[in-house]
Design a protein around this motif. Sequence first.
Motif, PDB file in Angstrom:
ATOM      1  N   TYR A   1      33.019  45.156  32.247  1.00 38.94           N
ATOM      2  CA  TYR A   1      32.638  43.874  31.640  1.00 38.94           C
ATOM      3  C   TYR A   1      33.279  43.744  30.263  1.00 38.94           C
ATOM      4  O   TYR A   1      33.884  42.712  29.946  1.00 38.94           O
ATOM      5  N   ARG A   2      33.157  44.771  29.451  1.00 39.91           N
ATOM      6  CA  ARG A   2      33.720  44.713  28.099  1.00 39.91           C
ATOM      7  C   ARG A   2      35.235  44.545  28.138  1.00 39.91           C
ATOM      8  O   ARG A   2      35.812  43.838  27.303  1.00 39.91           O
ATOM      9  N   ALA A   3      35.894  45.192  29.117  1.00 44.88           N
ATOM     10  CA  ALA A   3      37.356  45.133  29.197  1.00 44.88           C
ATOM     11  C   ALA A   3      37.845  43.715  29.456  1.00 44.88           C
ATOM     12  O   ALA A   3      38.966  43.358  29.093  1.00 44.88           O
ATOM     13  N   ASN A   4      37.014  42.897  30.121  1.00 43.69           N
ATOM     14  CA  ASN A   4      37.295  41.474  30.275  1.00 43.69           C
ATOM     15  C   ASN A   4      38.598  41.200  31.023  1.00 43.69           C
ATOM     16  O   ASN A   4      39.406  40.361  30.633  1.00 43.69           O
ATOM     17  N   ALA A   5      38.783  41.927  32.122  1.00 41.86           N
ATOM     18  CA  ALA A   5      39.898  41.598  33.016  1.00 41.86           C
ATOM     19  C   ALA A   5      39.441  40.457  33.918  1.00 41.86           C
ATOM     20  O   ALA A   5      38.358  39.895  33.733  1.00 41.86           O
ATOM     21  N   GLY A   6      40.227  40.109  34.896  1.00 42.48           N
ATOM     22  CA  GLY A   6      39.894  38.980  35.745  1.00 42.48           C
ATOM     23  C   GLY A   6      38.629  39.162  36.559  1.00 42.48           C
ATOM     24  O   GLY A   6      38.067  38.187  37.057  1.00 42.48           O
ATOM     25  N   ASP A   7      38.164  40.411  36.687  1.00 47.56           N
ATOM     26  CA  ASP A   7      36.960  40.683  37.474  1.00 47.56           C
ATOM     27  C   ASP A   7      35.725  40.894  36.603  1.00 47.56           C
ATOM     28  O   ASP A   7      34.753  41.500  37.042  1.00 47.56           O
ATOM     29  N   ARG A   8      35.743  40.393  35.384  1.00 46.28           N
ATOM     30  CA  ARG A   8      34.602  40.565  34.474  1.00 46.28           C
ATOM     31  C   ARG A   8      33.293  40.129  35.127  1.00 46.28           C
ATOM     32  O   ARG A   8      32.264  40.793  35.018  1.00 46.28           O
ATOM     33  N   CYS A   9      33.302  38.984  35.806  1.00 43.38           N
ATOM     34  CA  CYS A   9      32.081  38.451  36.394  1.00 43.38           C
ATOM     35  C   CYS A   9      31.498  39.386  37.451  1.00 43.38           C
ATOM     36  O   CYS A   9      30.286  39.393  37.688  1.00 43.38           O
ATOM     37  N   TYR A  10      32.346  40.168  38.100  1.00 36.51           N
ATOM     38  CA  TYR A  10      31.858  41.117  39.088  1.00 36.51           C
ATOM     39  C   TYR A  10      30.909  42.113  38.442  1.00 36.51           C
ATOM     40  O   TYR A  10      29.836  42.417  38.975  1.00 36.51           O
TER      41      TYR A  10
END
Length: 281
Positions: A94-103
């Motif tokens: 979540y913190r890394a905020n890649a495209g899969d943050r919402c996952y």
Amino acid sequence: MTIAEPQPLESRVAGLHSRLAALPGLVVAYSGGADSAFLLAAAVRALGADRVLAATAVSDSLALSERGPAADFAASLRVSTWTPGTHEMEREGYRANAGDRCYFCKTELFEVFAPEAERRGWPVATGTNADDLAAGFRPGIRAAVEHGALTPLADAGLTKPEVREVSAAWGLPTWDKPAAACLASRIAYGIEVTPTRLARVEQAEGRVRGLLPGVRDLRVRDLGEGAARVELDRPTMGTIDAAAREKVRQAVEGCGFSPVELREFRSGSMNELLADPERYR
């Protein structure tokens, strides 16, 4: 091969009622937005208020301005509310905020909800609608599927406009509520999500709303390295003059952003910056 005609809206709403009425009870993942509010109201109609729980996850990602109205609407339905804290910030993905943050965010949410749902013997349901499924890029939906969450609105084939139409017919005050994605959605992918960044975005949006009380859709996008993009709905962008635009820029700069640009609001505009969104589906 004959393609079946889509069912009338009235029939699909009746089907939603039947599906919900067959459940022992329901934990609604409730954010206060138009979709989850409609699902909450539909569940109360089908099950009765005593067999429905409005579960609202509380964290730095949920704007303070959203919490009061969400609680008020649930209270108007006489539904029990539950506001557990979630700790998605502790998840590296979540913190890394890649495209899969919402996952990672939704995984945290469903894991927090699971013990209470299991204790009651009720499933968890989200306000995912048919348009959400058609959109394709929804990592959070993947997390919901993995955790067995129900999607009654999507299963009934209800689109976002239809949710609003039926909400209006039912007299729900949320029928025309603008979309209000979580605060983390304002931070450009690849930039670490932190409580400080989320609070700064919320503060900036609050200042802009104070200057433009009639604005409907508003986002302050954190683009990194201090830069921000203020997105305003088309009617507002078409009517504010140069002096008002300058006041908006100054207000956002006062929150620590610079430079600041203004553009017309576009839902999901941050997704356009992803190099390969397919990898996150």
